[in-house]
Design an enzyme around this catalytic site. Structure first.
Site: not given
Ligand code: ADP
Ligand code: ASP
Ligand code: MG
Length: 815
Positions: A555, A579, A609, A611, A613, A664, A678, A682, A797
């Site tokens: 969420t 986050k 941070v 996604a 990666l 998305g 955001d 990060k 994504g």
């Protein structure tokens, strides 16, 4: 000759008894048999209940008698042809009348002596053996019935009488020598004193009866027929993965049964051990299954641990104090007291300093023991040389058993660390001098978890079951479930990880399945689930107390982030793409990290941070290996990158933002992305993971959004304001184009300072060619000085985020 024993479930009703008769008939073709039977399932419990009710002047004992009567009459009617029933039914009624008379006596006297109790309990086996013998006679004419009380003689310790083997063996041998029946049917559990007063051999004692006959008659084999496929590596009712043990030594079987493997009553081994008579444990309901062979031979190269067993309802009593040291006989006195009170000591440990001694007994003996011990040591207690004994109830003993354990180092360490990793607190430890057994005392609520996790570690080639509790099943959550579904088989086969989703929840509904839900049908299960409630969710996770539990937060919700603390304290790992927790006040972030360490519960947030990666993992490894991060430069917003890569003269800003939302790539509230919040979160997380203490307010936000856009309070107004300010955005683009540069939203950290903001990036910069929704991070460290460490790839994504969450879950599985 051979002795067969059939337990309560095997003779629970007419259908089951028919299976039993078939087994007997088949075996009787080859050799003569002595067949021992238990009472019909639960009947001994009912008799005990009726007796205690009667003794407490509770008339409802009569209902229980009716229930017992009906059970036996029904069973008989289904086994015997109608024409022959009448005399037999009358016989059962006579037995029941006798039982009722005895219970009436208890009722009138308001008392139940151990002697009367034994007589009352004997009715279970008397009734069952009568019915089964009659039914067997229908099939095998040459069947005899013999009352075991005439053959097994004991002392008068009612409840758990001691067998007089000399006398009993002689009586048994004499009877069988003069008997040419093909099958002799006998009731288990019951015996008598030399004067003929009924005694019993202890609950579960029919196994023992059979072994007494087997020993006396020096038979070839003893077969114990029950409701499972043998003696298992752990109680199959509690450990699904448990497997039947093919062969096991007498000592191992004895040890397992002493420590709670109810499938065999512990004294059973003794009469057959001396004569080396093998015991088979077989399943009445699956006669073709191999079963377990208990014998003298031990597999020299067998697995070190043969089985795991446990005993519930244990109380630990600790006696300690300086007065215990070097005073010869303190323990002798302690054990004498307990022996006088007929209290069975199941577990003993003593500190080598002799400063304290700790014993494990049954809960039901706790009060008597406490009073007796404190009385026996009252002088020392008054002189403050010994403390009044400490009593801890509702514990459980778990034992690892195996003959070959002595040849292997490190098993106890492995046992303790396996339990420790699952936050199972060990209260006491004992290892027998034979090294055939290592036992620990733990809290009763942890039993199932402890048994399963130990079983997994010692028997399942290190298969690890991970139990996931997933909150949030939107875009990313759905993808996550889909990926698990796809990979489940691969993980099990290749990584020995058994992934189960035990709970899913969204803001409306939640659904739990302790056994792990169908990964295909979860959406419909969730729709029909209960109304979601965060508190209830947390307490369910706690109650289930499953090993390797992982809470997965998919969420973006602050309230959900507040739950982590509760989970970590319960040794439940947390994996999150949310986050909020890691970018909240530093004290909170630090607290969660500390809790994770303290409670041995991983806290992983790789997807905070970039996604999927591997950015956070890389920073962690750099820091752990002694590197130091000096400078970070990054484009961390896949959504802003997508927006500025697609925004041009023909593609208005508001439309591109909308499109990013549809695909998305933005947060549900796009302002969180566009305002730079955001990205600030990060970079803050990266800075913290690099070992710096910083708050979100310390990060300068060079916002490119006009004030009015910033001040909107809902998505509609926000998009309207983007249209109103279209020229502002076009102007930003124009300036960049004039410099032959591209617009990128950059986060940077250097010299202890950090900022986020839109920058014109020139052609020669590594950020210039960043495509689509990609992210890029440059780390300048002690080791990466001139050329930074660069991580680049899709940074937003649903699919990549889900796979990042998945990777964190697997990291936990691989620990
Ligand atoms: P019976 O009525 O046939 O004597 P019991 O109920 O006394 O049967 O014993 C069989 C039961 O023992 C099994 O159903 C199982 O629940 C329990 N049990 C506990 N530990 C073990 C184990 N290690 N292996 C097999 N069964 C076990
Ligand atoms: N019927 C007795 C009991 O329930 C003995 C047995 O089943 O072995 O304890
Ligand atoms: Mg039994």
């Amino acid at each position: 000759m051979r002795v067969l024993k059939f337990g309560g479930t095997s003779v629970a009703n007419a259908d089951n008894i028919k299976l039993v008769l078939a087994i007997i008939a088949q075996k009787a073709e080859k050799e003569p048999l002595a067949v021992v039977v238990s009472a019909l399932s639960k009947v001994t419990d009912l008799l005990q209940l009726a007796a205690s009710k009667a003794a407490q002047n509770d008339e409802s004992f009569r209902d229980i008698v009716l229930e017992i009567e009906k059970k036996h009459l029904d069973t008989l009617k289904q086994l015997i042809p109608v024409s022959e029933q009448s005399a037999l039914l009358s016989h059962i009624k006579r037995i029941i009348n006798h039982l009722e008379t005895l219970l009436d006596g208890c009722f009138l006297l308001g008392e139940l002596s151990p002697r009367t109790s034994d007589t009352i309990l004997s009715f279970g086996e008397l009734l069952s053996s009568f019915i089964i013998a009659e039914a067997l006679k229908q099939k095998l004419k040459n069947t005899n019935y013999k009352d075991s009380r005439e053959l097994i003689k004991t002392n008068a310790v009612f409840g758990k009488a001691t067998v007089n083997f000399e006398l009993s063996n002689a009586l048994i041998q004499n009877y069988f020598e003069n008997n040419d029946a093909q099958v002799v049917l006998l009731p288990g559990f019951i015996a008598a004193t030399e004067d003929g007063i009924t005694t019993t051999l202890g609950r579960g004692g029919s196994d023992y009866t059979a072994a007494i006959f087997a020993g006396a008659l020096s038979v070839d084999e003893l077969e114990i027929w029950t409701d499972v496929n043998g003696m298992y590596t752990a109680n199959p009712k509690l450990v699904k993965q448990a497997q039947p043990i093919a062969t096991i030594s007498y000592q191992e079987a004895m040890e397992l049964s002493h420590f709670g493997a109810k499938v065999l009553y512990p004294p059973t081994i003794q009469p057959v051990l001396q004569k080396n008579i093998p015991i088979w444990i077989k399943n009445t309901f699956e006669p073709q299954a191999e079963g377990t062979l208990i014998s003298n031979s031990v597999a020299a190269n067998g697995t070190p641990v043969k089985g795991i067993s446990h005993i519930d309802n244990i109380t630990l009593i600790t006696l300690e104090g300086s007065g215990m040291i070097g005073v010869a006989g303190s323990s002798k006195r302690l054990f004498e007291v307990l022996s006088n009170e007929k209290i069975n000591v199941i577990f003993i440990t003593q500190a080598s300093s002799e400063h304290s001694i700790c014993i494990g007994i049954q809960n039901s003996d706790a009060e008597t023991a406490e009073i007796a011990i404190n009385k026996a040591f009252e002088i020392e207690i008054a002189q403050n040389k010994v403390e009044p004994c400490i009593v801890e109830k509702n514990l459980c003993i778990i034992a690892l058993v195996g003959e070959n354990m002595k040849n292997h180092q490190g098993l106890s360490g492995r046992m303790f660390s396996t339990l420790g990793k699952n936050n199972v607190n060990i209260r006491a430890i004992a290892q027998g001098a034979s090294e055939r057994n290592i036992s620990v005392v733990i809290n009763e609520r942890d039993v199932k978890k402890a048994l399963n996790t130990l079983h997994e570690n010692f028997f399942e080639e290190n298969t690890k079951q991970l139990n996931l509790f997933v909150m949030g099943v939107g875009n990313v959550g759905e993808k996550f479930m889909e990926q698990i579904h796809q990979q489940k088989k691969f993980l099990k086969e290749n990584l020995k990880i058994n992934l189960r989703v035990v709970a899913v929840s969204n803001s409306k509904k939640m659904y739990f399945d302790e056994e792990g839900m169908s990964l295909k049908d979860w959406p419909s299960l969730l729709v029909n689930g209960e109304v979601s409630n965060a508190e209830a969710f947390v307490s369910r996770v706690k109650e289930l107390n499953l090993r390797n539990s992982i809470f997965v937060d998919i969420t973006a919700n602050e309230k959900v982030a507040q739950l982590y603390e509760h989970f970590l304290k319960q040794n439940v790992a947390v994996v999150t793409c949310n986050k909020i927790a890691c970018s909240s006040a530093y004290a909170n972030y630090q607290n969660l990290k500390n809790l994770s360490r303290k409670y041995n519960a991983p806290f992983l947030f790789e997807t905070n941070v970039g996604a999927g990666l591997p950015i956070i993992d890389t920073v962690k490894n750099l820091i752990a290996s002694g590197d130091k991060v000096h400078k970070i430069q990054a484009v961390l917003s896949g959504s802003l990158n997508f927006i500025f890569n697609n925004f041009n003269e023909n593609n208005p800003f508001d439309e591109v933002v909308k499109e990013a939302g549809i695909q998305g790539f933005t947060e549900p509230d796009p302002k969180i992305d566009l305002s730079g919040v955001d990205v600030a979160r990060k970079i803050l997380i990266l800075i913290r993971e690099s070992g710096y203490q910083m708050e979100i307010e310390d990060i300068e936000n060079l916002s490119f959004l006009p004030e009015e856009c910033m001040n909107t309070t809902n998505n509609d107004d926000f998009f309207k304001s983007l249209v109103t300010h279209a020229s502002h955005f076009q102007q930003l683009l124009k300036e960049a184009n004039e410099k032959e540069a591209r617009l990128k939203f950059v986060a940077q950290f250097e010299n202890g300072k950090a900022n986020v903001g839109l920058q014109c990036i020139a052609k020669d910069h590594p950020f210039y060619n960043l495509e689509g929704k990609d992210n890029i991070v440059l780390f300048y460290t002690d080791r990466y000085v001139d050329q930074p460490l660069l991580i680049k790839g899709a940074g937003a994504g649903a699919a990549v985020t889900a796979s990042g969450i998945f990777a964190d879950v697997i990291r936990i599985g691989n620990v």
